[in-house]
Design a protein around this motif. Structure first.
Motif, mmCIF file in Angstrom:
data_model
loop_
_atom_site.group_PDB
_atom_site.id
_atom_site.type_symbol
_atom_site.label_atom_id
_atom_site.label_comp_id
_atom_site.label_asym_id
_atom_site.label_seq_id
_atom_site.Cartn_x
_atom_site.Cartn_y
_atom_site.Cartn_z
ATOM 1 N N SER A 217 5.912 19.504 -31.071
ATOM 2 C CA SER A 217 5.391 18.486 -30.152
ATOM 3 C C SER A 217 4.183 19.011 -29.377
ATOM 4 O O SER A 217 3.464 18.249 -28.745
ATOM 5 C CB SER A 217 6.481 18.006 -29.193
ATOM 6 O OG SER A 217 6.740 19.017 -28.239
ATOM 7 N N TYR A 218 3.945 20.315 -29.420
ATOM 8 C CA TYR A 218 2.778 20.888 -28.736
ATOM 9 C C TYR A 218 1.571 21.037 -29.670
ATOM 10 O O TYR A 218 0.551 21.590 -29.259
ATOM 11 C CB TYR A 218 3.112 22.277 -28.175
ATOM 12 C CG TYR A 218 3.965 22.231 -26.923
ATOM 13 C CD1 TYR A 218 3.372 22.245 -25.665
ATOM 14 C CD2 TYR A 218 5.351 22.166 -27.005
ATOM 15 C CE1 TYR A 218 4.142 22.206 -24.511
ATOM 16 C CE2 TYR A 218 6.129 22.127 -25.864
ATOM 17 C CZ TYR A 218 5.528 22.140 -24.621
ATOM 18 O OH TYR A 218 6.297 22.101 -23.483
ATOM 19 N N PRO B 42 3.017 27.806 -27.605
ATOM 20 C CA PRO B 42 2.025 26.740 -27.481
ATOM 21 C C PRO B 42 1.914 26.208 -26.060
ATOM 22 O O PRO B 42 0.973 25.497 -25.742
ATOM 23 C CB PRO B 42 2.521 25.661 -28.445
ATOM 24 C CG PRO B 42 3.946 25.965 -28.703
ATOM 25 C CD PRO B 42 4.143 27.434 -28.481
ATOM 26 N N TRP B 43 2.869 26.556 -25.198
ATOM 27 C CA TRP B 43 2.781 26.112 -23.802
ATOM 28 C C TRP B 43 2.154 27.202 -22.922
ATOM 29 O O TRP B 43 2.100 27.071 -21.710
ATOM 30 C CB TRP B 43 4.140 25.681 -23.253
ATOM 31 C CG TRP B 43 5.280 26.606 -23.590
ATOM 32 C CD1 TRP B 43 5.679 27.698 -22.878
ATOM 33 C CD2 TRP B 43 6.151 26.506 -24.716
ATOM 34 N NE1 TRP B 43 6.750 28.290 -23.505
ATOM 35 C CE2 TRP B 43 7.069 27.582 -24.634
ATOM 36 C CE3 TRP B 43 6.252 25.615 -25.800
ATOM 37 C CZ2 TRP B 43 8.062 27.791 -25.590
ATOM 38 C CZ3 TRP B 43 7.242 25.827 -26.740
ATOM 39 C CH2 TRP B 43 8.125 26.902 -26.633
ATOM 40 N N GLU C 254 -2.073 20.690 -28.691
ATOM 41 C CA GLU C 254 -2.740 21.666 -27.814
ATOM 42 C C GLU C 254 -3.735 22.522 -28.610
ATOM 43 O O GLU C 254 -4.725 22.998 -28.077
ATOM 44 C CB GLU C 254 -1.716 22.616 -27.165
ATOM 45 C CG GLU C 254 -0.691 21.924 -26.294
ATOM 46 C CD GLU C 254 -1.331 21.179 -25.138
ATOM 47 O OE1 GLU C 254 -2.270 21.715 -24.554
ATOM 48 O OE2 GLU C 254 -0.898 20.036 -24.859
#
Ligand code: NOJ
Length: 623
Positions: free
Chosen positions: A334-335, A289-290, A338
């Protein structure tokens, strides 16, 4: 000892869901439980004795089949008849969507001692692999009776068929022949004599950060299609539409990161115009996700993606990687903002390209805890065949091909099978799991307590992967009262929103479910809004021309449900407005006053006279 007593299907819970929405095409894909199997490694259902013994090799070339199941590179004899034979087994476990490894006709040869039993070396996208169909059956899509029977039997059982498709490449070089592709038996293209310009002709990818290489160069020597060629695009789109016409219900798309986003936008929109509401999910290999490029594919391709990020998070939580334990999962979740549609990601704990969970975490109780997490977090859970029987082979750490053993046991009393059965049913009936928000309630590296909420439906999940302990949970987000665990049948009591002295035995999971009343109305419209990044204190509403939406009066607008900082859902029951065309906008409220109304011409939807409709939207604002 973990306790996974089977509760079977809890009839009390099923009763609250209108029957017409269970097993119907109208249910949201997020309520599905996907099961992914490799056809060749599942079950041989051949009626013919000689074929079963391996004397009758169904392919044209002999020597590619090993019925002793010793040679991991060869076909082992699983087929569609075998899948059909096991539909009851799958249905009773709670599987509602079946993803089969690619069914297309493959090159009938071996490269480096490997035959394409996996299905990713296609020779003809308009034909089915002869090794998977009954003897004497036709491999042409329209005529193939075995495929027709599979579709009929799956649909009778209320199971959707997910076709695995590969648009990026055909086959590698085998004895000088590469990428020879047919259209229902007629030669279409040949990499080594590519007059049609069907292929890119670049070397192997060497720099995985280079966009041009990712898209044009080859992966593992596979002949890479030239997506700039309209004839190629028409061929692949027509082939896929043909499969949809035969009854395929959803698509898993291979290797999406190796084709341009613009290709997928055209592909998905054309395919969905052919079959509206089709659920498509792609494999963006090892996405995180990053990784902005992966997220762009999830948000802008027209399809969802397989959630490799969460897969790592769950595996690492149990395999000891830092930051320890359940903080691994917390980090990935936590992503979520996105993604425009995190709740539509397809989640899993292992697949055919990585060692099975048990090969990296050799603890069956931990596998069951991982299954409990998979089935209760956001996304559409996908189980890899055999997980329900603890199937694994640890040669070479369980890496490919040892992660693809033959399925040999069909025990419906296996604790994994029974656990999946309970949780699949819960997912189906409690929309907090399929659509709801996620709230962390308690976390250490060994204990994870979280809740899911959707309207007045709630689920509380408590996982302990270490020694027996007792904890206090201050804020559960659930109404006060007594609750019975869906797995162990233990009861807890919630008072003042908290639980005092919650007993968690070693490697134990508790799952508590509260069902609210379903929305009623002649028409139920599920409006999902994505892409508005919510700030603290903001809530979203729908305002519009229907009485049920307050007739544009902001004080009577319809309040939406928070799912995550990017996604809100409203389930609106329409009676007086059924059959009418309604206009609406989304609106942000803060402390009881209107903060922003979408600055666009109103959206328009024609309501039917009865049914459940899903409206999936992106926040729109003129900047
Ligand atoms: C990804 C698939 O999952 C994998 O098994 C396959 O070998 C490659 N794509 C190439 O098609």
């Amino acid at each position: 000892m973990a306790k996974y007593e089977s509760t079977g299907n809890n009839s009390n819970e099923t009763a609250k869901m209108p029957a017409k929405w269970l097993n119907s095409n109208q249910i949201d894909f997020r309520q599905e439980v996907i099961y992914f199997l490799i056809v060749d490694r599942f079950h041989d259902g051949s009626a013919d004795e000689e074929e079963r013994k391996g004397i009758w090799d169904r392919g044209k070339k002999t020597g590619l089949l090993d019925k002793t199941w010793m040679d991991w590179g060869k076909y082992w004899g699983g087929n569609i008849a075998g899948v059909i034979e096991k539909i009851d087994y799958l249905k009773s476990m709670g599987v509602s969507a079946l993803w089969l490894s690619p069914l297309f006709e493959q090159v009938d040869d071996m490269q480096f001692d490997r035959a394409p039993m996996h299905g990713y070396w296609t020779k003809d996208f308009k034909r089915i692999n002869p090794r998977f169909v009954d003897i004497e059956d036709s491999c042409s899509l329209d005529q193939c009776q075995t495929l027709k029977k599979l579709v009929e039997k799956l649909h009778e059982a209320g199971i959707k068929l997910v076709l695995d498709i590969v648009c990026n490449h055909s086959s590698p070089d085998i004895n000088g022949s590469k990428g020879v592709v047919y259209s229902d038996g007629n030669l279409l293209a040949d990499y080594n004599n590519d007059e049609q310009n069907f292929y890119h002709h670049y070397p192997e990818i060497t720099d995985w950060e280079d966009e041009f290489q990712l898209i044009h160069h080859e992966m593992c020597g596979l002949a890479t299609f030239n997506e700039n060629n309209i004839n190629y695009r028409n061929y692949i789109k027509n082939a896929v539409k043909h499969w949809l016409d035969i009854g395929v219900d959803a698509l898993r798309v291979d290797t999406i990161k190796h084709m341009p986003l613009t290709f997928w936008q055209e592909f998905c929109s054309d395919i969905c115009a052919h079959k509206p509401d089709l659920f498509i999910f792609g494999e963006y290999g090892f996405s995180k996700p990053w990784d902005q490029r992966a997220v762009n594919y999830a948000n802008h391709s027209g399809m969802s993606i397989l959630d490799f990020g969460l897969c790592d998070g769950i595996r690492f939580a149990f395999s000891g990687a830092e930051p320890g334990g359940f903080y691994q999962i917390k980090r990935v979740l936590s992503y979520d903002k996105e993604y425009k549609r995190a709740s539509q990601l397809v989640t899993f704990i292992d697949n055919h390209d990585m060692p099975r969970f048990l090969s990296i975490v050799s603890n069956e109780e931990h596998l069951r805890l991982a299954i409990s997490i998979l089935m209760t977090l956001r996304g559409v859970p996908c189980l890899f065949y055999g997980t329900e029987q603890s199937l694994h082979c640890d040669i070479n750490g369980g890496a490919d091909p040892y992660n693809r053993p033959m399925m040999e046991s069909w025990n419906s009393s296996h604790p994994n099978y029974m656990l999946i059965q309970v949780l699949a049913n819960l997912r189906k009936v409690n929309p907090a799991l399929s659509m709801g928000s996620f709230e962390e309630r308690f976390i250490t590296k060994d204990i994870y307590v979280y809740s899911r909420h959707y309207r007045n439906n709630h689920v509380l999940v408590c996982i302990n992967k270490s020694k027996s302990t007792s904890i206090d949970v201050q804020n559960t987000g659930l109404p006060d009262g007594e609750l019975k665990c869906s797995l162990s049948h233990k009861t807890i009591s919630i008072s003042n929103n908290g639980i005092q002295g919650l007993q968690l035995d070693e490697n134990e999971a508790h799952i508590f479910s509260i069902l609210g009343e379903p929305v009623s109305g002649k028409v139920v419209g599920v409006f999902e809004l994505n892409g508005y990044e919510t700030k603290p204190g903001e809530t979203l509403f729908i305002t519009g021309s229907a009485e049920e939406l307050g007739n544009w009066d902001a004080t009577k607008a319809f309040g939406m449900e928070y799912v995550n900082d990017n996604t809100w859902i409203a389930e609106v029951g329409f009676d007086v407005s059924a059959e009418q065309q309604i206009r609406y906008k989304f609106m942000v409220m803060m402390n009881g006053s209107v903060k922003t109304v979408e600055n666009i011409l109103p959206r328009v939807v024609q309501l039917p006279n009865s049914d459940r409709i899903n409206i999936d939207t992106i926040w729109n604002q003129i900047s």
